[in-house]
Enzyme design. Structure first.
Site, short mmCIF file in Angstrom:
data_model
loop_
_atom_site.label_atom_id
_atom_site.label_comp_id
_atom_site.label_asym_id
_atom_site.label_seq_id
_atom_site.Cartn_x
_atom_site.Cartn_y
_atom_site.Cartn_z
N ARG A 262 56.44 3.50 10.55
CA ARG A 262 55.20 3.06 10.07
C ARG A 262 53.99 3.40 10.96
NH1 ARG A 262 56.76 -3.43 8.81
NH2 ARG A 262 58.49 -2.93 7.23
N ARG A 277 55.75 -3.87 18.53
CA ARG A 277 55.11 -2.93 17.40
C ARG A 277 55.25 -1.56 17.52
NH1 ARG A 277 51.62 -4.81 13.30
NH2 ARG A 277 51.22 -6.76 14.38
N GLU A 349 56.59 -13.48 14.26
CA GLU A 349 57.36 -12.98 12.98
C GLU A 349 58.36 -12.32 13.29
OE1 GLU A 349 57.14 -9.96 9.26
OE2 GLU A 349 55.00 -10.88 10.12
N SER A 352 60.35 -11.47 7.10
CA SER A 352 59.47 -11.89 5.91
C SER A 352 60.45 -11.82 4.62
CB SER A 352 58.24 -11.15 5.49
OG SER A 352 57.29 -11.31 6.56
N ARG A 390 62.98 -6.53 17.41
CA ARG A 390 62.18 -7.86 17.55
C ARG A 390 62.99 -9.02 18.02
NH1 ARG A 390 56.53 -9.20 14.50
NH2 ARG A 390 55.64 -6.97 14.94
#
Length: 429
Positions: A262, A277, A349, A352, A390
């Protein structure tokens, strides 16, 4: 992609759903393009009928020796041919405008999704586990003494720039163990089929899951046109693109552990410390393909699959429902799992899980047929099960000890040769 027929039938309901996402009414613009397209198609069909009639009469006029009528009819045929071409061009142009407009509109939220503008309006639905009461000030993952020998940001920056990490030794082994543990749990306990997929895909695959055209800047494209996948949602979901499945095949439940890429466009200055990130990371992705009637229950089941991983690792977490203003582009409803990070003294987070309804299926033309019925669009769902990096952060921060060592979750011990901790020097023992 949205159903133009549903918008025609109830434009007010469509605009009301968009308003819940903070989007101004779009049905007037959509229906204007749709009407122009349909009018052009109708005009082309009328011209075609007139051309066909005139073409049949041309021969009769010629045979009767009626030269004037023959010339008139021949001119009419040519006129209608040009009219058909013009109307077809207009119809195709309006169809493209309509398709581009619809492709850029997000999915409509389910009625049960809470209204809201941003993450502050998300709603917590449950919480599991309690953060440890520590007698010392916890550190962030990259500050922990045991972790520092195995997490090298400077070397990664020399190779690739910012937001990359090089893992070594014990930390890397824990990272690899986490991915394997997640896969084994999903395969053996949750009934998912492990799938190995490419990480390079064509435009059509990215379009099918809603990553194109609107979010091109969030992903990386090679010079010869392939896209690096941002998640295996792209590849797993597109395995049914263009298919008509038998309802007996459903649900299809898949998982994959892949590298993900990403660009993190628009996130400058956010979460730049550590490996929270990154531009390149690993994730176990879950995807389900199911019938419309079963999709809500499937969403809850997938959420439980992700929650189970955190519970087995003994990591405190909370489950929230995203509000309308915080949901992803393709989602009708999303559960976020947020894991406790003592180094940040907050929940962050880690997964999801989203139900997309037939939104992606329409873009991919993925359908199923019940026995004796007509084909209808499948429902697609996706979710992280989990983001490995994560999860590594959470394991390290929650297991940290005052002397700088890290105690590791019991479920990982078999994957680590029976070792139970990373000592303060960075070695497994």
């Amino acid at each position: 992609m949205h159903d133009i027929r549903a918008i025609r039938e109830n434009p007010a309901a469509f605009d009301a759903s968009l308003a819940r996402r903070g989007i101004a009414p779009l049905s007037p613009e959509i229906l204007a393009h749709d009407e122009a397209r349909r009018s052009a198609i109708q005009a082309a069909e009328s011209a075609q009928a007139a051309q066909n009639t005139a073409s049949k009469a041309v021969g009769a006029a010629k045979a009767a020796g009626n030269d004037a009528e023959f010339e008139r009819l021949r001119a009419l045929v040519a006129e209608k041919k040009a009219e058909i071409a013009a109307m077809t061009t207009t119809a195709n142009a309006e169809d493209l405008r309509l398709r581009d407009l619809l492709a850029g509109i997000p999915n409509l939220p389910l009625a049960e999704v809470p209204d809201g503008r941003d993450e502050a309006d998300n709603v917590e639905v449950r919480r599991w586990g309690s953060p440890r009461n520590l007698s010392f000030t916890p550190k962030e993952h990259f500050e922990i003494k045991a972790v520092q020998p195995g997490m090298d940001f400077a070397a990664a920056a020399k190779l690739s720039g910012a937001r990359f990490v090089l893992l070594r030794g014990a930390v890397l082994r824990v990272h690899r163990a986490l991915g394997q543990f997640m896969l084994d749990t999903h395969i053996n306990e949750h009934g998912l089929t492990e799938t190995w997929t490419p990480v390079l895909v064509k435009d059509e695959a990215m379009f099918g899951t809603g990553n194109l055209p609107k979010f091109a800047e969030d992903s990386y494209q090679t010079t010869n046109g392939w896209w690096l996948i941002p998640t295996a949602e792209v590849t797993l979901t597109n395995t049914v693109a263009g298919e008509i499945l038998d309802d007996a095949q459903l649900p299809i439940r898949m998982c994959a552990l892949t590298q993900c890429f990403r660009s993190e466009a628009g996130s400058a200055g956010k979460d730049t410390s550590g490996m929270l990130r990154q531009h390149q990371f690993e994730k176990v992705e879950m995807v389900s393909i199911t019938t419309p009637e079963a999709s809500l229950a499937e969403h809850d089941r997938m959420t439980r699959c992700a929650e189970a991983i955190l519970e087995k690792l003994g990591l405190p977490y909370r489950t929230i429902v995203l509000c309308t203003g915080d949901m992803g582009f393709g989602s009708q409803k999303t559960h976020d799992l947020e894991v406790w990070l003592p180094g940040q003294n907050t929940y962050r987070e880690i997964s999801s899980v989203s139900i997309c309804g037939d939104f992606q299926a329409r873009r991919m033309n993925a359908r199923f047929r019940a026995q004796g019925g007509k084909p209808e669009f499948v429902h697609t769902l996706n979710g992280s099960g989990l983001a490995v990096g994560r999860c590594l952060i959470a394991v390290l921060e929650n297991g940290q000890q005052e002397d700088g060592s890290v105690d590791l979750p019991a479920v990982l011990h078999p994957y680590l040769g029976g070792n139970t901790r990373i000592n303060a020097a960075g070695g497994l023992e």
